[in-house]
Motif scaffolding. Structure first.
Motif, PDB file in Angstrom:
ATOM      1  N   LEU A  68       0.817  -1.218   0.000  1.00 24.93           N
ATOM      2  CA  LEU A  68       0.000   0.000   0.000  1.00 24.93           C
ATOM      3  C   LEU A  68       0.852   1.271   0.000  1.00 24.93           C
ATOM      4  CD1 LEU A  68      -2.866   1.230   0.223  1.00 24.93           C
ATOM      5  CD2 LEU A  68      -2.585   1.119   2.707  1.00 24.93           C
ATOM      6  N   LEU A  69       1.956   1.243   0.740  1.00 23.67           N
ATOM      7  CA  LEU A  69       2.791   2.434   0.895  1.00 23.67           C
ATOM      8  C   LEU A  69       4.160   2.238   0.283  1.00 23.67           C
ATOM      9  CD1 LEU A  69       1.987   3.149   4.650  1.00 23.67           C
ATOM     10  CD2 LEU A  69       0.880   4.157   2.652  1.00 23.67           C
ATOM     11  N   GLY A  70       4.690   3.284  -0.287  1.00 20.87           N
ATOM     12  CA  GLY A  70       6.035   3.253  -0.832  1.00 20.87           C
ATOM     13  C   GLY A  70       6.753   4.551  -0.493  1.00 20.87           C
ATOM     14  N   TYR A  71       8.037   4.554  -0.706  1.00 23.24           N
ATOM     15  CA  TYR A  71       8.842   5.743  -0.443  1.00 23.24           C
ATOM     16  C   TYR A  71       9.515   6.196  -1.726  1.00 23.24           C
ATOM     17  CZ  TYR A  71      12.692   8.637   1.195  1.00 23.24           C
ATOM     18  OH  TYR A  71      13.573   9.659   1.360  1.00 23.24           O
ATOM     19  N   GLU A  72       9.375   7.477  -2.033  1.00 25.01           N
ATOM     20  CA  GLU A  72      10.051   8.049  -3.193  1.00 25.01           C
ATOM     21  C   GLU A  72      10.992   9.134  -2.709  1.00 25.01           C
ATOM     22  OE1 GLU A  72       7.241   9.395  -6.097  1.00 25.01           O
ATOM     23  OE2 GLU A  72       6.781   7.367  -6.733  1.00 25.01           O
TER      24      GLU A  72
END
Length: 74
Positions: A68-72
């Motif tokens: 659901l969550l990612g880091y950019e």
């Protein structure tokens, strides 16, 4: 101190909903959130998410928090 504007958490709710064939309205009903709050989360405008909400979304979409969550970064 790291620059906060160059990195962000991204939410992949739209993709997960599409894969499961579920609407935002259906998800909102299942997890007990308003459609407006699900929309805020989906569009990446949310500044935080409760663990209980994250767990409910993962339960209904049969996914892991990392799906659901990612880091950019920059």
């Amino acid at each position: 101190m790291p620059a906060e504007d160059d990195a962000s958490i991204v939410v992949h709710l739209d993709e997960l909903l599409r894969r499961r064939g579920m609407t935002m309205t259906e998800l909102a009903d299942r997890i007990g959130l308003t459609l407006a709050n699900v929309s805020i989360l989906k569009t990446g405008k949310a500044k935080a998410i409760r663990f209980s909400t994250l767990a409910a979304i993962c339960r209904e979409l049969e996914c892991q928090p990392g799906d659901l969550l990612g880091y950019e970064g920059e």
